[in-house]
Design an enzyme around this catalytic site. Structure first.
Site, mmCIF file in Angstrom:
data_model
loop_
_atom_site.group_PDB
_atom_site.id
_atom_site.type_symbol
_atom_site.label_atom_id
_atom_site.label_comp_id
_atom_site.label_asym_id
_atom_site.label_seq_id
_atom_site.Cartn_x
_atom_site.Cartn_y
_atom_site.Cartn_z
ATOM 1 C CG ASN A 146 -0.391 0.692 2.416
ATOM 2 O OD1 ASN A 146 -0.468 1.920 2.544
ATOM 3 N ND2 ASN A 146 0.208 -0.073 3.315
ATOM 4 C CG PHE A 150 0.011 9.299 6.911
ATOM 5 C CD1 PHE A 150 -0.133 7.991 7.329
ATOM 6 C CD2 PHE A 150 1.108 10.031 7.387
ATOM 7 C CE1 PHE A 150 0.783 7.412 8.193
ATOM 8 C CE2 PHE A 150 2.032 9.464 8.251
ATOM 9 C CZ PHE A 150 1.875 8.163 8.646
ATOM 10 C CB SER A 214 3.847 5.250 7.289
ATOM 11 O OG SER A 214 2.896 4.630 8.096
ATOM 12 C CG ASN A 216 3.415 4.494 1.612
ATOM 13 O OD1 ASN A 216 4.212 4.045 0.795
ATOM 14 N ND2 ASN A 216 2.609 3.719 2.332
ATOM 15 C CB THR A 217 4.702 10.373 4.966
ATOM 16 O OG1 THR A 217 3.323 10.053 4.849
ATOM 17 C CG2 THR A 217 4.847 11.855 5.285
ATOM 18 C CE LYS A 254 2.682 0.043 12.788
ATOM 19 N NZ LYS A 254 1.319 -0.065 12.292
ATOM 20 C CG ASN A 285 4.335 0.964 9.487
ATOM 21 O OD1 ASN A 285 3.664 0.567 8.531
ATOM 22 N ND2 ASN A 285 4.066 2.075 10.144
HETATM 23 C C1 LIG Z 1 -3.580 -1.059 3.510
HETATM 24 C C2 LIG Z 1 -2.727 -0.790 4.713
HETATM 25 C C3 LIG Z 1 -2.750 0.471 5.304
HETATM 26 C C4 LIG Z 1 -1.963 0.727 6.425
HETATM 27 N N1 LIG Z 1 -2.014 1.979 7.006
HETATM 28 C C5 LIG Z 1 -1.306 2.197 8.149
HETATM 29 C C6 LIG Z 1 -1.390 3.440 8.817
HETATM 30 O O1 LIG Z 1 -2.125 4.349 8.428
HETATM 31 N N2 LIG Z 1 -0.639 3.613 9.942
HETATM 32 C C7 LIG Z 1 0.181 2.631 10.450
HETATM 33 O O2 LIG Z 1 0.816 2.831 11.482
HETATM 34 N N3 LIG Z 1 0.253 1.431 9.835
HETATM 35 C C8 LIG Z 1 -0.462 1.186 8.712
HETATM 36 N N4 LIG Z 1 -0.371 -0.036 8.098
HETATM 37 C C9 LIG Z 1 0.550 -1.051 8.650
HETATM 38 C C10 LIG Z 1 -0.149 -2.047 9.569
HETATM 39 O O3 LIG Z 1 -0.649 -1.410 10.709
HETATM 40 C C11 LIG Z 1 0.841 -3.157 10.017
HETATM 41 O O4 LIG Z 1 1.858 -2.571 10.779
HETATM 42 C C12 LIG Z 1 1.460 -3.892 8.845
HETATM 43 O O5 LIG Z 1 0.534 -4.061 7.809
HETATM 44 C C13 LIG Z 1 1.983 -5.268 9.235
HETATM 45 O O6 LIG Z 1 0.955 -6.110 9.700
HETATM 46 P P1 LIG Z 1 0.210 -7.209 8.774
HETATM 47 O O7 LIG Z 1 1.282 -7.990 8.070
HETATM 48 O O8 LIG Z 1 -0.606 -8.018 9.717
HETATM 49 O O9 LIG Z 1 -0.620 -6.455 7.816
HETATM 50 C C14 LIG Z 1 -1.143 -0.305 6.971
HETATM 51 C C15 LIG Z 1 -1.151 -1.567 6.373
HETATM 52 C C16 LIG Z 1 -1.930 -1.822 5.270
HETATM 53 C C17 LIG Z 1 -1.926 -3.196 4.670
#
Ligand SMILES: Cc1cc2nc3c(=O)[nH]c(=O)nc-3n(C[C@H](O)[C@H](O)[C@H](O)COP(=O)(O)O)c2cc1C
Length: 399
Positions: A146, A150, A214, A216-217, A254, A285
């Site tokens: 993704n 934000f 994250s 992406n910023t 995080k 993350n």
């Molecule tokens: C579509 C998507 C959007 C995400 N947006 C955020 C976010 O806004 N803030 C954040 O701290 N992590 C975000 N994450 C990261 C998740 O919170 C998590 O740390 C990461 O996906 C690893 O866990 P998973 O493998 O179970 O998905 C996002 C993940 C995905 C897949």
């Protein structure tokens, strides 16, 4: 057949059709509502996969918002209960940030059986995020990339939503809610964005997450560098300590799974320093790295990779950070969890709570019940009577 006989025959065919399709619709609705694992695997999730990933995400949030998913039939067993930061978690499985970015579906999500959840990331001012498409399914890899960047309704709107939930909806069991804070793309003072978030959401969150990982910023991950981190944490800690509310929320940082060995040492030093003492870490993350084993055609998309391929990488960072902080700081383990075994591995590596996101996008909310069931079996098989006893077990074995 004469015309009358033909009409009667057609009527019977139509009635049977109505009964069969009505029955199918009823069965589908009941199975969806009751959280039938097989039904999700064979019918619901393959249908969801036909939708564009961002549309599927929006629909998922809407279904949760309107409580389409039923509460698990049995309460969580006592072995899953755990106490962290003074909060009693009914189970250690939480929903990670990024699903309910705008705090729209908190109670529907808790009803799915999660022990807690994080809303966000939320930025001070509303912002649209990156251009679409910005979410990609890597089906063959059980992963997602993704680059939402934000997209946020902003502090004011989300805060009001969370206040209304308590004041207007009069929620009786508010559950445990973490608020994940981000920064605006065009902000010139990143630390101030987080300070504003702490000031506003500190009054209603059970814990606050400073998301500096994250991918992406632009420049966000630089906040993990030692001097920047010291500066940022000292400011948010001061703001949190000045909050007027009765229960001041713990602050969690995080982290990215893409840290160098030196980064990990530096971060451990900062977060265990008296002045910058935080109450928790979330590891991890998404990653910007791409393993050679990825199979999906979308693997070259820019963004953060989550799901199965980051499982071991994030557990490795979690294990290192637990060791470097000598188990003194509670850690939430997240990255690639889709089974009880995955959750148990993170717990034994040092996590006292865990979270997931990507597994829910592939398996639906039934994944929570499955993970809890399997985790109970694993804990019992190893003779544990509580989650807390298993936290960091891998490290104890070695010493
Ligand atoms: C579509 C998507 C959007 C995400 N947006 C955020 C976010 O806004 N803030 C954040 O701290 N992590 C975000 N994450 C990261 C998740 O919170 C998590 O740390 C990461 O996906 C690893 O866990 P998973 O493998 O179970 O998905 C996002 C993940 C995905 C897949």
């Amino acid at each position: 057949m004469n015309p009358e006989g033909w009409t009667l025959f057609m009527k019977q065919v139509r009635d049977v059709g109505i009964i069969v399709s009505g029955g199918t619709v009823c069965f589908s609705c009941i199975s969806l509502y009751e959280g039938n694992e097989k039904f999700y695997k064979q019918f619901i999730m393959p249908a969801v996969q036909l939708l564009n990933p961002e549309t599927a995400h929006r629909i998922g949030v809407a279904l949760a918002k309107y409580h389409v998913f039923q509460k698990p039939k049995t309460p969580d067993p006592p072995i899953l209960k755990t106490k962290v930061w003074g909060h009693e978690f009914r189970n250690p499985i939480g929903l990670a940030a990024g699903f309910d970015k705008h705090g729209e579906a908190v109670d529907g999500i808790l009803k799915m059986g999660f022990g807690f959840l994080e809303v966000g990331s939320i930025t001070p001012k509303p912002q649209p995020g990156q251009v679409k498409p910005r979410v990609f399914r890597l089906k063959e890899d059980h992963a997602i990339i993704n680059r939402y960047g934000f997209n946020s309704d902003g502090h004011k709107v989300v805060y009001q939503r969370l206040v209304d939930r308590i004041q207007k909806d009069k929620i009786k069991e508010p559950g445990i809610l973490g608020v994940n804070l981000g920064k605006n793309k065009t902000s010139l003072d990143a630390a101030d964005d987080y300070v504003q978030g702490v000031r506003l959401f500190g009054q209603l969150a059970d814990f606050l997450v400073i998301n500096i990982s994250s991918p992406n910023t632009s420049g966000l991950r630089d906040l993990q560098a030692k001097a920047n981190l010291e500066n940022l944490i000292s400011k948010v800690v001061i703001e949190r300590n000045q909050l007027k509310c009765e229960k001041k929320p713990p602050l969690l940082i995080k982290l990215s799974p893409d840290l160098t060995e030196q980064d990990k040492v530096d971060i451990a030093e900062v977060v265990t320093n008296e002045k910058c003492l935080v109450e928790g870490l979330i590891i991890s993350n998404t990653t910007v790295s791409r393993s050679e084993n990825l199979k999906s055609e979308h693997q070259t998309e820019t963004g953060g990779l989550s799901g199965e391929p980051i499982k071991h990488l994030s557990t490795l960072v979690l294990r290192d950070m637990y060791r470097l902080t000598q188990g003194k700081i509670p850690i939430i383990g997240v990255g690639g969890i889709s089974s009880g075994k995955d959750a148990y591995e993170k717990i034994k590596a040092g996590a006292c709570l865990v979270e997931l996101y990507t597994a829910m996008a592939y398996e639906g909310p039934v994944v929570v019940t499955k993970i809890k069931r399997e985790l109970v079996e694993l804990l019992e098989a190893d003779g544990y009577t509580s989650i807390a006893d298993a936290v960091g077990a891998d490290h104890k074995k070695k010493t």
